[in-house]
Write a protein that holds these residues in place. Structure first.
Motif, PDB file in Angstrom:
ATOM      1  N   UNK A  53       0.831  -1.208   0.000  1.00  0.00           N
ATOM      2  CA  UNK A  53       0.000   0.000   0.000  1.00  0.00           C
ATOM      3  C   UNK A  53       0.865   1.258   0.000  1.00  0.00           C
ATOM      4  N   UNK A  54       1.964   1.235   0.774  1.00  0.00           N
ATOM      5  CA  UNK A  54       2.867   2.396   0.821  1.00  0.00           C
ATOM      6  C   UNK A  54       3.517   2.615  -0.542  1.00  0.00           C
ATOM      7  N   UNK A  55       3.961   1.533  -1.185  1.00  0.00           N
ATOM      8  CA  UNK A  55       4.569   1.677  -2.518  1.00  0.00           C
ATOM      9  C   UNK A  55       3.575   2.264  -3.520  1.00  0.00           C
ATOM     10  N   UNK A  56       2.347   1.783  -3.466  1.00  0.00           N
ATOM     11  CA  UNK A  56       1.323   2.302  -4.387  1.00  0.00           C
ATOM     12  C   UNK A  56       1.043   3.767  -4.090  1.00  0.00           C
ATOM     13  N   UNK A  57       0.886   4.113  -2.805  1.00  0.00           N
ATOM     14  CA  UNK A  57       0.600   5.496  -2.429  1.00  0.00           C
ATOM     15  C   UNK A  57       1.739   6.422  -2.863  1.00  0.00           C
ATOM     16  N   UNK A  85      10.642  17.806  -6.683  1.00  0.00           N
ATOM     17  CA  UNK A  85       9.902  17.447  -5.468  1.00  0.00           C
ATOM     18  C   UNK A  85       9.216  16.095  -5.634  1.00  0.00           C
ATOM     19  N   UNK A  86       8.640  15.849  -6.797  1.00  0.00           N
ATOM     20  CA  UNK A  86       8.022  14.550  -7.072  1.00  0.00           C
ATOM     21  C   UNK A  86       9.048  13.427  -7.052  1.00  0.00           C
ATOM     22  N   UNK A  87      10.236  13.727  -7.546  1.00  0.00           N
ATOM     23  CA  UNK A  87      11.324  12.763  -7.478  1.00  0.00           C
ATOM     24  C   UNK A  87      11.693  12.480  -6.019  1.00  0.00           C
ATOM     25  N   UNK A  88      11.642  13.527  -5.193  1.00  0.00           N
ATOM     26  CA  UNK A  88      11.884  13.345  -3.759  1.00  0.00           C
ATOM     27  C   UNK A  88      10.823  12.478  -3.103  1.00  0.00           C
ATOM     28  N   UNK A  89       9.583  12.625  -3.535  1.00  0.00           N
ATOM     29  CA  UNK A  89       8.508  11.768  -3.011  1.00  0.00           C
ATOM     30  C   UNK A  89       8.784  10.319  -3.397  1.00  0.00           C
ATOM     31  N   UNK A  90       9.129  10.093  -4.651  1.00  0.00           N
ATOM     32  CA  UNK A  90       9.438   8.736  -5.101  1.00  0.00           C
ATOM     33  C   UNK A  90      10.651   8.166  -4.370  1.00  0.00           C
ATOM     34  N   UNK A  91      11.616   9.042  -4.030  1.00  0.00           N
ATOM     35  CA  UNK A  91      12.850   8.584  -3.382  1.00  0.00           C
ATOM     36  C   UNK A  91      12.596   7.982  -2.005  1.00  0.00           C
TER      37      UNK A  91
END
Length: 161
Positions: A53-57, A85-91
């Motif tokens: 769920x965390x990976x999907x979110x 910033x989106x890259x930071x979220x994915x990181x």
């Protein structure tokens, strides 16, 4: 403060932080917040369902931020900042995003160091080129997406007045 008492200060007493007491408090709060977030993420990852769920979110949230950032790149504003910033979220969840974010940081810092080490005339030329690029992108965006040709409008105005 008398000389014999100077060495008796404990951690967190006024005067410890070189930039003022408020900075030390903010750093402690930021450290606590990071620790709390890290602990929460570890608890979520401990459960197989939570991990998925965390990976999907994280994937969806990062994709939304990156998509908005990409849409804003041609416009003046924070397009690239939102992409990063989106890259930071994915990181938070994806190793490839951490590597790409580190690569981006290295190159942005290298470019900033290079640009700031140049003379004032060179920095003015770099800034002017950047402004011309942004103006061109805005003009083309308005012309082809909204059908508004600012250059033709200004030339028509100057010719008729």
């Amino acid at each position: 403060m008398p000389k014999q008492q100077r060495g008796r200060r404990g951690p967190g007493t006024p005067g410890d932080a070189p930039t003022g007491g408020g900075t030390a408090v903010a750093e402690r709060r930021g450290g606590r917040l990071r620790q709390r977030i890290s602990t929460t993420l570890d608890l979520i990852r401990a459960n197989p369902t939570g991990r998925v769920a965390l990976k999907i979110f994280i994937a969806v949230a990062g994709a939304i931020v990156v998509t908005v950032g990409i849409a804003l790149i041609p416009l003046p504003g924070p397009g690239w900042l939102l992409v990063i910033a989106g890259l930071g979220v994915w990181a938070v969840e994806f190793h490839w995003a951490r590597r790409l974010l580190a690569f981006t940081r290295r190159h942005v810092h290298a470019w900033t160091r290079w640009a700031t080490s140049r003379s004032l005339p060179v920095r003015l030329v770099l800034g002017s080129v950047g402004l011309v690029f942004v103006a061109t992108v805005v003009w083309l965006s308005l012309k082809y997406s909204l059908g508004i040709d600012l250059v033709a409008g200004v030339l028509h105005y100057l010719a008729t007045h």
